[in-house]
Design a protein around this motif. Structure first.
Motif, mmCIF file in Angstrom:
data_model
loop_
_atom_site.group_PDB
_atom_site.id
_atom_site.type_symbol
_atom_site.label_atom_id
_atom_site.label_comp_id
_atom_site.label_asym_id
_atom_site.label_seq_id
_atom_site.Cartn_x
_atom_site.Cartn_y
_atom_site.Cartn_z
ATOM 1 N N THR A 92 67.773 0.645 -0.181
ATOM 2 C CA THR A 92 66.634 0.801 0.731
ATOM 3 C C THR A 92 65.301 0.558 0.040
ATOM 4 O OG1 THR A 92 66.486 3.185 0.318
ATOM 5 C CG2 THR A 92 67.866 2.461 2.174
ATOM 6 N N GLY A 93 65.273 0.648 -1.277
ATOM 7 C CA GLY A 93 64.031 0.476 -2.013
ATOM 8 C C GLY A 93 63.135 1.695 -1.974
ATOM 9 N N GLU A 94 63.625 2.795 -1.446
ATOM 10 C CA GLU A 94 62.874 4.051 -1.376
ATOM 11 C C GLU A 94 63.386 4.972 -2.485
ATOM 12 O OE1 GLU A 94 63.177 5.710 2.512
ATOM 13 O OE2 GLU A 94 62.715 3.812 3.477
ATOM 14 N N TYR A 95 62.732 4.932 -3.598
ATOM 15 C CA TYR A 95 63.177 5.704 -4.755
ATOM 16 C C TYR A 95 62.612 7.113 -4.705
ATOM 17 C CZ TYR A 95 64.448 1.083 -6.312
ATOM 18 O OH TYR A 95 64.995 -0.160 -6.381
ATOM 19 N N ALA A 96 63.482 8.073 -4.995
ATOM 20 C CA ALA A 96 63.065 9.468 -5.010
ATOM 21 C C ALA A 96 63.801 10.185 -6.128
ATOM 22 C CB ALA A 96 63.383 10.132 -3.682
ATOM 23 N N VAL A 97 63.183 11.213 -6.631
ATOM 24 C CA VAL A 97 63.841 12.041 -7.637
ATOM 25 C C VAL A 97 64.793 12.969 -6.902
ATOM 26 C CG1 VAL A 97 63.504 13.792 -9.405
ATOM 27 C CG2 VAL A 97 61.865 11.917 -9.179
ATOM 28 N N SER A 98 66.029 12.966 -7.325
ATOM 29 C CA SER A 98 67.039 13.795 -6.686
ATOM 30 C C SER A 98 67.770 14.584 -7.763
ATOM 31 C CB SER A 98 68.020 12.907 -5.920
ATOM 32 O OG SER A 98 69.057 13.680 -5.380
ATOM 33 N N ALA A 99 67.758 15.884 -7.617
ATOM 34 C CA ALA A 99 68.439 16.727 -8.600
ATOM 35 C C ALA A 99 69.027 17.934 -7.881
ATOM 36 C CB ALA A 99 67.460 17.185 -9.671
ATOM 37 N N GLY A 100 70.131 18.415 -8.390
ATOM 38 C CA GLY A 100 70.744 19.595 -7.798
ATOM 39 C C GLY A 100 72.250 19.473 -7.738
ATOM 40 N N ALA A 101 72.858 20.549 -7.294
ATOM 41 C CA ALA A 101 74.312 20.621 -7.239
ATOM 42 C C ALA A 101 74.846 20.553 -5.820
ATOM 43 C CB ALA A 101 74.778 21.919 -7.903
ATOM 44 N N SER A 102 74.010 20.149 -4.874
ATOM 45 C CA SER A 102 74.454 20.178 -3.483
ATOM 46 C C SER A 102 75.600 19.210 -3.221
ATOM 47 C CB SER A 102 73.290 19.899 -2.540
ATOM 48 O OG SER A 102 72.719 18.643 -2.830
ATOM 49 N N GLY A 103 75.624 18.062 -3.882
ATOM 50 C CA GLY A 103 76.739 17.139 -3.717
ATOM 51 C C GLY A 103 78.044 17.750 -4.196
ATOM 52 N N ALA A 104 77.990 18.485 -5.300
ATOM 53 C CA ALA A 104 79.186 19.154 -5.818
ATOM 54 C C ALA A 104 79.640 20.272 -4.880
ATOM 55 C CB ALA A 104 78.908 19.710 -7.216
#
Length: 131
Positions: free
Chosen positions: A42-54
């Motif tokens: 998408t070209g929309e870069y964002a900082v993503s951090a956390g354990a929600s995917g896990a």
């Protein structure tokens, strides 16, 4: 954190420590990889951090195990897990600043890993079954 404690505890009791760690770590990585791929597309870069995917990976694994056990895993119902996942994803899609691709990637990865790693013990014969 409450979801991680309660749901993670149930998954660890069901599949064991090693398989739990595999599901947790791989779901977190898969969720973040899907998030990264979608950011690049998408070209929309964002900082993503956390354990929600896990954590969603744990939910996905429990969903599969509940289906294999006729809708229940301990005191948790498969229907309740499905509604929790749907409402959480809905909240994420209607809010800003939530990495839904990490959630979806973790959920799918946890489900797939549970298919590969969970063997239901047959009560009658004490052996393992692939039913």
């Amino acid at each position: 954190m409450l979801s991680l404690g309660l749901l993670g505890w149930q998954l660890e009791l069901t599949v064991g420590k090693i398989k739990y760690v595999i599901i947790y770590l791989c779901s977190g990585i898969a969720g973040n990889l899907l998030s990264m791929i979608m950011d690049i597309r998408t070209g929309e870069y964002a900082v993503s951090a956390g354990a929600s995917g896990a954590i969603f990976g744990i939910i996905g694994a429990l969903l599969y195990i509940a289906v294999r056990n006729h809708g229940r895993i301990g005191r948790i119902s498969g229907r309740g897990l499905a509604w929790m996942a749907v409402f959480t994803l809905y909240y994420g899609f209607t809010s800003t600043g939530v990495d839904n691709y990490a959630h979806i990637g973790g959920l799918v990865c946890g489900f797939i890993l549970a298919i590969c790693l969970y063997w239901k013990k047959d009560r009658e014969y004490g052996s393992f079954s692939y039913r």
